[in-house]
Design a protein around this motif. Structure first.
Motif, PDB file in Angstrom:
ATOM      1  N   VAL A  44       0.801  -1.215   0.156  1.00 39.36           N
ATOM      2  CA  VAL A  44      -0.046  -0.025   0.172  1.00 39.36           C
ATOM      3  C   VAL A  44       0.961   1.293  -0.030  1.00 39.36           C
ATOM      4  N   PHE A  45       0.774   2.168  -0.988  1.00 36.76           N
ATOM      5  CA  PHE A  45       1.612   3.136  -1.145  1.00 36.76           C
ATOM      6  C   PHE A  45       1.073   4.403  -0.213  1.00 36.76           C
ATOM      7  N   GLU A  46       2.232   5.378   0.077  1.00 39.09           N
ATOM      8  CA  GLU A  46       1.782   6.618   0.962  1.00 39.09           C
ATOM      9  C   GLU A  46       1.463   5.927   2.573  1.00 39.09           C
ATOM     10  N   ASP A  47       0.695   6.552   3.057  1.00 41.76           N
ATOM     11  CA  ASP A  47       0.182   5.848   4.489  1.00 41.76           C
ATOM     12  C   ASP A  47      -0.929   4.879   4.415  1.00 41.76           C
ATOM     13  N   GLY A  48      -1.730   4.886   3.091  1.00 43.64           N
ATOM     14  CA  GLY A  48      -2.998   4.011   3.074  1.00 43.64           C
ATOM     15  C   GLY A  48      -4.349   4.784   3.267  1.00 43.64           C
ATOM     16  N   LEU A  49      -4.107   6.097   3.440  1.00 45.95           N
ATOM     17  CA  LEU A  49      -5.247   6.904   3.978  1.00 45.95           C
ATOM     18  C   LEU A  49      -5.745   7.683   2.821  1.00 45.95           C
ATOM     19  N   GLN A  50      -5.361   7.316   1.804  1.00 45.26           N
ATOM     20  CA  GLN A  50      -5.977   7.780   0.495  1.00 45.26           C
ATOM     21  C   GLN A  50      -7.397   7.375   0.270  1.00 45.26           C
ATOM     22  N   ARG A  51      -8.285   8.634   0.122  1.00 44.30           N
ATOM     23  CA  ARG A  51      -9.665   8.003   0.177  1.00 44.30           C
ATOM     24  C   ARG A  51     -10.177   8.080  -1.191  1.00 44.30           C
ATOM     25  N   ARG A  52     -11.003   7.049  -1.570  1.00 43.60           N
ATOM     26  CA  ARG A  52     -11.460   6.748  -3.001  1.00 43.60           C
ATOM     27  C   ARG A  52     -13.090   6.319  -2.710  1.00 43.60           C
ATOM     28  N   SER A  53     -13.803   6.060  -4.132  1.00 45.75           N
ATOM     29  CA  SER A  53     -15.039   5.792  -3.932  1.00 45.75           C
ATOM     30  C   SER A  53     -15.130   4.439  -4.776  1.00 45.75           C
ATOM     31  N   PHE A  54     -14.968   3.316  -4.010  1.00 45.68           N
ATOM     32  CA  PHE A  54     -14.984   1.867  -4.768  1.00 45.68           C
ATOM     33  C   PHE A  54     -16.363   1.637  -5.326  1.00 45.68           C
ATOM     34  N   ILE A  55     -16.655   1.232  -6.519  1.00 49.13           N
ATOM     35  CA  ILE A  55     -17.929   0.997  -6.930  1.00 49.13           C
ATOM     36  C   ILE A  55     -18.107  -0.328  -7.807  1.00 49.13           C
ATOM     37  N   HIS A  56     -18.580  -1.117  -7.544  1.00 44.83           N
ATOM     38  CA  HIS A  56     -18.768  -2.439  -8.166  1.00 44.83           C
ATOM     39  C   HIS A  56     -19.057  -2.476  -9.698  1.00 44.83           C
ATOM     40  N   VAL A  57     -18.542  -3.116 -10.460  1.00 48.27           N
ATOM     41  CA  VAL A  57     -18.623  -3.150 -11.901  1.00 48.27           C
ATOM     42  C   VAL A  57     -20.100  -3.222 -12.376  1.00 48.27           C
ATOM     43  N   GLY A  58     -20.888  -4.232 -11.431  1.00 48.54           N
ATOM     44  CA  GLY A  58     -22.250  -4.300 -11.878  1.00 48.54           C
ATOM     45  C   GLY A  58     -23.209  -3.052 -11.742  1.00 48.54           C
ATOM     46  N   ASP A  59     -22.904  -2.293 -10.862  1.00 43.50           N
ATOM     47  CA  ASP A  59     -23.395  -0.838 -10.379  1.00 43.50           C
ATOM     48  C   ASP A  59     -22.985   0.138 -11.457  1.00 43.50           C
ATOM     49  N   VAL A  60     -21.772   0.058 -12.038  1.00 44.81           N
ATOM     50  CA  VAL A  60     -21.401   0.590 -13.207  1.00 44.81           C
ATOM     51  C   VAL A  60     -22.322   0.450 -14.531  1.00 44.81           C
ATOM     52  N   ALA A  61     -22.132  -0.620 -14.537  1.00 42.21           N
ATOM     53  CA  ALA A  61     -23.224  -1.298 -15.774  1.00 42.21           C
ATOM     54  C   ALA A  61     -24.633  -1.005 -15.825  1.00 42.21           C
ATOM     55  N   GLU A  62     -25.101  -0.854 -14.400  1.00 39.67           N
ATOM     56  CA  GLU A  62     -26.389  -0.360 -14.522  1.00 39.67           C
ATOM     57  C   GLU A  62     -26.749   1.310 -14.892  1.00 39.67           C
ATOM     58  N   ALA A  63     -25.369   1.870 -14.414  1.00 37.13           N
ATOM     59  CA  ALA A  63     -25.388   3.392 -14.755  1.00 37.13           C
ATOM     60  C   ALA A  63     -25.658   3.595 -16.212  1.00 37.13           C
ATOM     61  N   ASN A  64     -24.760   2.806 -16.895  1.00 36.65           N
ATOM     62  CA  ASN A  64     -24.866   2.864 -18.353  1.00 36.65           C
ATOM     63  C   ASN A  64     -26.343   2.487 -18.829  1.00 36.65           C
ATOM     64  N   ILE A  65     -27.073   1.761 -18.218  1.00 37.88           N
ATOM     65  CA  ILE A  65     -28.345   1.373 -18.623  1.00 37.88           C
ATOM     66  C   ILE A  65     -29.317   2.630 -18.455  1.00 37.88           C
ATOM     67  N   VAL A  66     -29.167   3.086 -17.244  1.00 39.19           N
ATOM     68  CA  VAL A  66     -30.213   4.313 -17.210  1.00 39.19           C
ATOM     69  C   VAL A  66     -29.942   5.574 -17.970  1.00 39.19           C
ATOM     70  N   ALA A  67     -28.581   5.693 -18.329  1.00 43.68           N
ATOM     71  CA  ALA A  67     -28.095   6.692 -19.134  1.00 43.68           C
ATOM     72  C   ALA A  67     -28.557   6.472 -20.505  1.00 43.68           C
ATOM     73  N   ALA A  68     -28.458   5.253 -20.934  1.00 34.28           N
ATOM     74  CA  ALA A  68     -28.935   5.089 -22.266  1.00 34.28           C
ATOM     75  C   ALA A  68     -30.371   5.281 -22.454  1.00 34.28           C
ATOM     76  N   GLN A  69     -31.128   4.638 -21.324  1.00 29.90           N
ATOM     77  CA  GLN A  69     -32.735   5.234 -21.315  1.00 29.90           C
ATOM     78  C   GLN A  69     -33.027   6.420 -21.434  1.00 29.90           C
ATOM     79  N   ALA A  70     -32.290   7.316 -20.724  1.00 36.92           N
ATOM     80  CA  ALA A  70     -32.256   8.836 -20.612  1.00 36.92           C
ATOM     81  C   ALA A  70     -32.282   9.343 -22.062  1.00 36.92           C
ATOM     82  N   LEU A  71     -31.299   8.875 -22.835  1.00 34.29           N
ATOM     83  CA  LEU A  71     -30.980   9.310 -24.061  1.00 34.29           C
ATOM     84  C   LEU A  71     -31.941   9.057 -24.965  1.00 34.29           C
ATOM     85  N   TYR A  72     -32.408   7.862 -24.710  1.00 33.92           N
ATOM     86  CA  TYR A  72     -33.430   7.246 -25.946  1.00 33.92           C
ATOM     87  C   TYR A  72     -34.819   8.035 -25.577  1.00 33.92           C
ATOM     88  N   ALA A  73     -35.107   8.313 -24.447  1.00 34.75           N
ATOM     89  CA  ALA A  73     -36.245   8.980 -24.174  1.00 34.75           C
ATOM     90  C   ALA A  73     -36.295  10.618 -24.527  1.00 34.75           C
TER      91      ALA A  73
END
Length: 350
Positions: free
Chosen positions: A238-267
C-alpha cells in the motif's frame, strides 16, 4: 432498442453488454480483441452480435453503427500506465478513436452516446480549508512527499486541507496522461453534441472493481494488484500511508448506470451534454480496501510502504447525488459483499 457497446468484451464493457441483454435490448459489441488484453478468445452473451475490429478504423465504425439507437462507448486505454512514453497510445486509443467514432455517428445519423469517463478528470478531489470554504490545491510538493506528508496544502496559506466529496461542477484538472486523454474525450463529445444536435452523457467512473477485472498489468486497478499479491501469499503493498480516500464502486453498479443513461438518452434529454459521477455511497481508504481483502483471504496483512508516485492524487471521492436525482440510479452492491465476490471470482488473465 439496438445498442452498440465499444470495448464490449472488456472488463466494464462485458458487464454493460450483460445488463443490456438482461433488458431485452438488441446488442452489438465491437472489440479489437487485442492479444495483450485477451490472450484467449472470450465468450459473449448469447444473442449478442460480436464485431471484431478497431474503433480507430472508420470502415469498421460505419458497419458497427448500422441500425444503432444508442452507443455505449467503453473502449479505452485505462490506468496510469508506465510513464509519459505511454502518451501516444493513450491519445490514439482514447481521443483519436473517439473522434473517429463521433465522425462515424454523424455520417450514420446516430445521435445518442454514453461515454465512459473517469474520476481522473478532476485531478485532486474537493477540499476545504479551515474556514470551511472550498479550496483548489495545486500539485503536492515533492519535499512533502519525501517527508511522509501526503495531504494537499492550501496554495495560499500552506495549511493542510480537509477532503470533501467532489461534484460534477468541479474544475477539470488532469494530472497524468490518462486523465488528460479522458478530459479530451469529454470535450470532443461535448463539441459533437453541441454542433450536430446529438445528445451525450459522460459517466465519470470512480474506482471500479469486480469480476473480470484485468490482473497483473500496469493498467490494472489497485484492487487487482492487492488480490494478485494475496493469491501469491504476499502482503499487498500500500503506497503512501494508506489513507488515500476513494469511492470503490462495483462493476455491476457501473453497468446499471450505463443502462439508465442509455434509457434517458433514448427518451430524450434536454441538454446536449451532461456529466455524472458514478461512485459508491461510502468512502473507503486504500488501506481499508487492502485490510478488507486480507481479512477475506485470511492474511497476510498489508504492508504500508510510504512510497509515492508523482501524478497520483491524494483524495478523490464522488458525490453521486446528481445521477441519483436525475436518472434514478443507486449503487446496490455493498462494499464487503462486493469485495468477497471479487476475491472469489476469476479475473481477466486467471
Amino acid at each position: 432498442m439496438k445498442v452498440l457497446v465499444t470495448g464490449g468484451v472488456g472488463f466494464i464493457g462485458s458487464h454493460v453488454v450483460a445488463a443490456a441483454v438482461a433488458r431485452g435490448w438488441d446488442v452489438r459489441a465491437l472489440d479489437s480483441l487485442a492479444k495483450d488484453l485477451h490472450p484467449r478468445r472470450p465468450t459473449v452473451e448469447s444473442g449478442v452480435e460480436l464485431m471484431v475490429g478497431d474503433v480507430c478504423d472508420p470502415d469498421v465504425v460505419a458497419r458497427a453503427l448500422d441500425g444503432v439507437s444508442v452507443v455505449l462507448h467503453q473502449s479505452a486505454k485505462v490506468g496510469m500506465g508506465l510513464d509519459f512514453s505511454d502518451a501516444p497510445a493513450y491519445v490514439h486509443n482514447n481521443d483519436f478513436a473517439t473522434a473517429v467514432l463521433l465522425a462515424g455517428m454523424v455520417r450514420a445519423g446516430a445521435g445518442r452516446l454514453v461515454l465512459a469517463s473517469s474520476m481522473v478528470v478532476y485531478g485532486e478531489g474537493a477540499y476545504r480549508g479551515r474556514n470551511g470554504e472550498l479550496v483548489r490545491p495545486g500539485p503536492r510538493r515533492r519535499e512533502d512527499l519525501e517527508a511522509g506528508i501526503f495531504d494537499s496544502r492550501d496554495p495560499e496559506t500552506g495549511e493542510l486541507l480537509v477532503p470533501d466529496m467532489v461534484t460534477e461542477d468541479a474544475v477539470l484538472d488532469p494530472r497524468n496522461v490518462y486523465a488528460a486523454s479522458k478530459v479530451a474525450q469529454e470535450h470532443l463529445v461535448s463539441a459533437w453534441a453541441n454542433t450536430t444536435g446529438g445528445r451525450a452523457i459522460a459517466l465519470r467512473y470512480h474506482n471500479v472493481y469486480g469480476p473480470g477485472m484485468p490482473k497483473d498489468t500496469p493498467y490494472a486497478g489497485v484492487a487487482s494488484f492487492f488480490r494478485s499479491a494475496l493469491y501469491r501469499g504476499e502482503p499487498p503493498q500500500v503506497f503512501e500511508d494508506g489513507l488515500q480516500r476513494r469511492s470503490f464502486i462495483h462493476v455491476g453498479d457501473v453497468a446499471e448506470a450505463n443502462i439508465v443513461a442509455a434509457q434517458a438518452l433514448y427518451a430524450g434529454i434536454h441538454e446536449p451534454f451532461r456529466a455524472y459521477n458514478v461512485g459508491a455511497d461510502q468512502v473507503h481508504t486504500v488501506g481499508e480496501v487492502a485490510r478488507t481483502m486480507c481479512a477475506i483471504n485470511g492474511g497476510p496483512e498489508p504492508r504500508i510502504t510510504g512510497e509515492y508516485r508523482l501524478g497520483d492524487v491524494r483524495h478523490v471521492t464522488a458525490s453521486s447525488a446528481r445521477i441519483k436525482a436525475e436518472l434514478g440510479w443507486v449503487p446496490r452492491r455493498g462494499f464487503v459483499d462486493g469485495m468477497a465476490e471479487f476475491m472469489a471470482k476469476p479475473l481477466r488473465g486467471d
